[in-house]
Design a protein around this motif. Structure first.
Motif, PDB file in Angstrom:
ATOM      1  N   UNK A  42      10.758   2.765  -5.918  1.00  0.00           N
ATOM      2  CA  UNK A  42      11.699   2.593  -7.029  1.00  0.00           C
ATOM      3  C   UNK A  42      12.402   1.238  -6.966  1.00  0.00           C
ATOM      4  N   UNK A  43      12.026   0.411  -5.966  1.00  0.00           N
ATOM      5  CA  UNK A  43      12.628  -0.916  -5.834  1.00  0.00           C
ATOM      6  C   UNK A  43      13.927  -0.921  -5.062  1.00  0.00           C
TER       7      UNK A  43
ATOM      8  N   UNK B  75       0.800  -1.223   0.000  1.00  0.00           N
ATOM      9  CA  UNK B  75       0.000   0.000   0.000  1.00  0.00           C
ATOM     10  C   UNK B  75       0.836   1.277   0.000  1.00  0.00           C
ATOM     11  N   UNK B  76       2.029   1.244   0.533  1.00  0.00           N
ATOM     12  CA  UNK B  76       2.858   2.446   0.569  1.00  0.00           C
ATOM     13  C   UNK B  76       3.527   2.758  -0.756  1.00  0.00           C
ATOM     14  N   UNK B  77       3.351   1.894  -1.733  1.00  0.00           N
ATOM     15  CA  UNK B  77       3.973   2.110  -3.036  1.00  0.00           C
ATOM     16  C   UNK B  77       5.248   1.319  -3.212  1.00  0.00           C
ATOM     17  N   UNK B  78       5.801   0.832  -2.091  1.00  0.00           N
ATOM     18  CA  UNK B  78       7.012   0.029  -2.179  1.00  0.00           C
ATOM     19  C   UNK B  78       6.690  -1.434  -2.441  1.00  0.00           C
ATOM     20  N   UNK B  79       7.692  -2.277  -2.206  1.00  0.00           N
ATOM     21  CA  UNK B  79       7.531  -3.698  -2.516  1.00  0.00           C
ATOM     22  C   UNK B  79       8.068  -4.564  -1.369  1.00  0.00           C
ATOM     23  N   UNK B  80       7.400  -5.704  -1.194  1.00  0.00           N
ATOM     24  CA  UNK B  80       7.936  -6.754  -0.325  1.00  0.00           C
ATOM     25  C   UNK B  80       8.549  -7.799  -1.248  1.00  0.00           C
ATOM     26  N   UNK B  81       9.822  -8.095  -1.010  1.00  0.00           N
ATOM     27  CA  UNK B  81      10.563  -9.003  -1.897  1.00  0.00           C
ATOM     28  C   UNK B  81      11.134 -10.145  -1.066  1.00  0.00           C
TER      29      UNK B  81
END
Length: 263
Positions: free
Chosen positions: A29-30, A5-11
């Protein structure tokens, strides 16, 4: 990976050599920001990794379940008015009549059984204040700890003589009647009677009951037969009396003879 939801990613990373996992959190931006889960590298069985599976929408560790498996509720005890139920790794202090009750909490956070290793709740009972007395037992050393909570199940303080006590501790035994069970397994609910005491409380019944003394009473001889006793006392008296009369008669006869000789 999954955008959050924050725009980031869980990897999620996996080490093919040892089967360990690492979960990154990145910005939009990853770019790496921090690691998630309980540590930078965790086992597949780690609850914090399992908790991230719904976000990633997949079974990361291959255990057949997305997320933390929800076990069927297990009732630990149901004596008195309160039962202790474990469900989903949490303790529920449930009113037996209504089926409703709070979760057990510490500093406002719901207690997670996984965080207490060898400690587990074995008993609880709602008390007159509206709060609960909750008994923990350590399976590793057999020690006990008793919590006092408020009406929401949140920890307030420990009871008993210390935060951790032995099963033989008198202060633990004194709490057994409130919990309505034999916590330490000594066969008695509450403090055991002292040696030689012929009275013991039986809390499993409606009231108190008498138990046999620990030692039989001293032997009490039967009373003497009155006729036999009379014979024992009168017979010697008769024999002594006869002897006395004979002696007196001999004395008087001798005196008479002596006086006669003088005249």
């Amino acid at each position: 990976a999954e955008q959050v939801s924050g725009g980031g990613y869980d990897v999620v990373w996996k080490n093919s050599a040892n089967g360990h996992y690492s979960v990154w959190s990145t910005d939009s931006s990853g770019n790496f920001v921090t690691t998630l889960a309980a540590a930078p590298e965790v086992l597949g069985s780690d609850p914090t990794l399992k908790a991230l599976e719904p976000t990633l929408q997949q079974d990361l560790n291959g255990d057949g379940t997305i997320g933390v498996p929800i076990a069927s509720p297990v009732t630990i005890e149901a004596l008195g008015s309160t039962s202790v139920v474990v469900s989903g790794g949490n303790y529920y202090l449930t009113n037996i009549s209504t089926g409703v009750g709070p979760t057990l909490k510490y500093q406002g956070n719901v207690v997670d059984t996984a965080n207490y290793t060898t400690w587990s709740v074995i008993a609880a009972e709602q008390v007159s204040s509206g709060g609960y007395d909750v008994v923990w037992k350590n399976s590793a050393n057999g020690h006990y700890s008793v919590w006092s909570t408020d009406s929401t199940g949140n920890f307030l303080t420990t009871l008993a003589a210390a935060p951790e006590v032995l099963g033989s501790d008198p202060s633990l035994k004194a709490l057994e009647p409130t919990l309505q069970q034999d916590l330490n397994g000594d066969g008695t609910v509450g403090a055991a009677p002292t040696s030689g005491d012929g009275f013991a409380f039986d809390f499993t019944q409606s009231g108190a009951s008498l138990t046999a003394p620990s030692e039989p009473p001293d032997f009490i001889p039967a009373p003497a037969d009155p006729w036999t006793a009379s014979d024992q006392w009168t017979s010697p008296a008769d024999s002594h009396g006869t002897a006395a009369i004979d002696i007196l008669a001999d004395f008087l006869q001798a005196r008479h003879d002596f006086d006669f000789q003088l005249t």
